[in-house]
Design a protein around this motif. Structure first.
Motif, PDB file in Angstrom:
ATOM      1  N   GLU A 205      34.308  31.318  48.861  1.00  0.00           N
ATOM      2  CA  GLU A 205      34.874  32.622  48.511  1.00  0.00           C
ATOM      3  C   GLU A 205      36.390  32.634  48.671  1.00  0.00           C
ATOM      4  N   THR A 209      38.950  33.214  45.512  1.00  0.00           N
ATOM      5  CA  THR A 209      39.966  34.273  45.538  1.00  0.00           C
ATOM      6  C   THR A 209      41.313  33.713  45.064  1.00  0.00           C
ATOM      7  N   LYS A 213      43.311  34.787  41.516  1.00  0.00           N
ATOM      8  CA  LYS A 213      44.698  35.276  41.547  1.00  0.00           C
ATOM      9  C   LYS A 213      45.579  34.485  40.581  1.00  0.00           C
TER      10      LYS A 213
END
Length: 215
Positions: A205, A209, A213
């Motif tokens: 995770e 992330t 981004k």
């Protein structure tokens, strides 16, 4: 073309995490470490002096391929053999040789230019894919990495010593970080992820992330 580079020391979970992310994103996973392990295995099988770079002429006739997650060398599935303790303890030697690295880096770059992929290794973000969209430096303490390797070997029914595994890992780290060609280091634009106290899902995770981004 999406290129994701994950670097880090031995036992930090690069391969496991990369495979999961590749599946989740529907992209190709390229295990570069397996390529170096395969070359090491072949050198051992041929009985050459693995410290003598001039004896690596067998590279010219060596074929490598990845099929359904299995690693094929010269038409033979060597996925399990390349993970042996003997190969693990020897792989740093050919990995630091210019002839071996040039042969494999060229192969890895060709793959990255033909498909969306994630690669893990020790010099992906710094040397192999300096233009990667996302760069991760995945690490963990030597204690955590030794325990993971110990549990993995015990699960396979192999006898092993935790302290010896830790010493081997720390020696491997030193060799990888101090080799003359493409030493292991965090790329200036890589995001550091320390998995010492993280579970697999947490690491996945965290990296997803970073990827999201960057999109």
């Amino acid at each position: 073309m999406l290129k994701i580079a994950i670097d880090g020391p031995a036992g930090s979970g690069k391969s496991t995490i990369s495979k999961i992310i590749a599946t989740k994103l529907g992209i190709e996973y390229i295990d570069t470490g397996a390529m170096y392990r395969a070359i090491t295995l072949k050198a051992i099988q041929l009985g050459i002096d693995i410290d003598d770079e001039s004896q690596y002429h067998f590279l010219e006739s060596t074929s490598l391929d990845i099929c359904n997650g299995r690693f094929i060398m010269d038409g033979v599935d060597v996925s399990d053999e390349i993970r042996s303790v003997e190969v693990t303890n020897a792989v740093s030697t050919p990995s630091k040789m210019a002839k071996v690295r040039e042969y494999l880096v060229e192969y890895q770059q060709k793959i990255s230019n033909s498909k969306n992929c994630i690669m893990d290794g020790r010099d992906i973000g710094t040397t192999v894919l300096p233009d990667a969209n996302v760069k991760i430096y995945l690490t963990a303490s030597s204690d955590a990495r030794a325990r993971r390797r110990y549990d993995e070997l015990k699960a396979k029914g192999e006898e092993c010593d935790l302290q010896k595994i830790k010493e081997d890992i720390e020696q491997r780290d030193y060799q990888d970080m101090h080799r003359d060609i493409s030493p292991l280091k965090q790329a200036d634009d890589a995001v550091l992820v320390d998995s010492s106290d993280m579970g697999i899902d947490e690491v996945v995770e965290a990296i997803k992330t970073v990827i999201n981004k960057a999109k």
